[in-house]
Write an enzyme that holds these catalytic residues in place. Sequence first.
Site, PDB file in Angstrom:
ATOM      1  N   ASP A  89       0.830  -1.211   0.000  1.00 28.57           N
ATOM      2  CA  ASP A  89       0.000   0.000   0.000  1.00 28.57           C
ATOM      3  C   ASP A  89       0.862   1.260   0.000  1.00 28.57           C
ATOM      4  OD1 ASP A  89      -2.246  -1.545   0.016  1.00 28.57           O
ATOM      5  OD2 ASP A  89      -2.741  -1.224   2.129  1.00 28.57           O
ATOM      6  N   GLU A  95      -2.300  -2.436  -9.520  1.00 30.67           N
ATOM      7  CA  GLU A  95      -1.067  -1.647  -9.454  1.00 30.67           C
ATOM      8  C   GLU A  95      -0.852  -0.857 -10.741  1.00 30.67           C
ATOM      9  OE1 GLU A  95       0.393  -5.853 -10.639  1.00 30.67           O
ATOM     10  OE2 GLU A  95      -1.236  -4.976  -9.472  1.00 30.67           O
TER      11      GLU A  95
END
Length: 350
Positions: A224, A250
């Site tokens: 994260d 991502e």
Amino acid sequence: MIRQNNSCIKGKRCDNLYHRKLTRKGGGNLEVKILIVDDSKLIRSLLKTTLESELNCIIDEAKDGEEALFRAKLGGHDLIILDIFLPDVLGINLINQLIDIEKDWVPIIMITSAEDKNLLKEALEKGAIDYIRKPFDDVEILARVKAALRTKKLYNDLKEANEALKEMAITDDLTKLYNRRYVMSILGIEFRRSKRYKTPLSIIIGDIDRFKNINDRFGHLMGDEVLKNCARIIKENIREIDIAGRYGGEEFLVILPNTPLDGAVIVAERLRCKVSQYSIEVPCEEKPIRITMSFGVCSYPEAKIETEEDMLKAADEALYISKQESRNQTTFYIHGRFITIPKEAIRSEA
């Protein structure tokens, strides 16, 4: 219509109930801006004195409709107190104009000595929220003004809450970039604009290299952090008119309006270089973990690009080639071909 004489405000001692000042949540006086529209200088002065005795307020004054509209254009009023009879116009006919000019809803209280109930009915139907008959006293004025200001505050609070909800609906919670749904809707709008006005449009799709390995080895919290920092780098290195969003897990999508292919490639290379300079400290690791990203670029107009879906497909294929080559590279689509840029071919702008 015959102008009726204004009556003065009766001076009465206010009850403690009306001495309580409007306050901000958590304390502190709430400053409000009030526009008083009346052709009588005496009435304006008495109203101003009464309001300033109880409220932390800024008072604007206007003696007729023309001046009222001018003051409203300056904006920012929390309340308008409007006489029904003005020298140049009937106050009722100003209500909608004043609200429109203010560019935000503002409560309007009518003041009048007229006994004509139809006039008051018309004023309320046109948007006024209350009225006060002359002669009036300071207790009544303060009570009605405070009620109107509470309504205005409720409106402002509701508007802020709606804006916050809208922001939440279009924002990715983790990266604070736009979410996929919103950025895709913007791409559709920009593509149609580009097609209509024959202006260039480019997109960049970026993907964090070996992101799964980062998650598997160091945990999702570390993943994260990487996502948030890559998003920050992207946002800091594009123009204000450019749109960046989280496209997938991502993956990021950057929309570059009015930007041809060569300009988009420069932006992609800048982002790639900036990300490659970023590393993250990891507990129990001797060296920081270096992060890189790969990019795919496509522009319109371009051969075989007819829709925004075609742009996404071409940029995605370009990204795939960058990942297959050796990662940490930029590939772009041109004339039906995909070209990968050597890593040091274009230097990042500082």
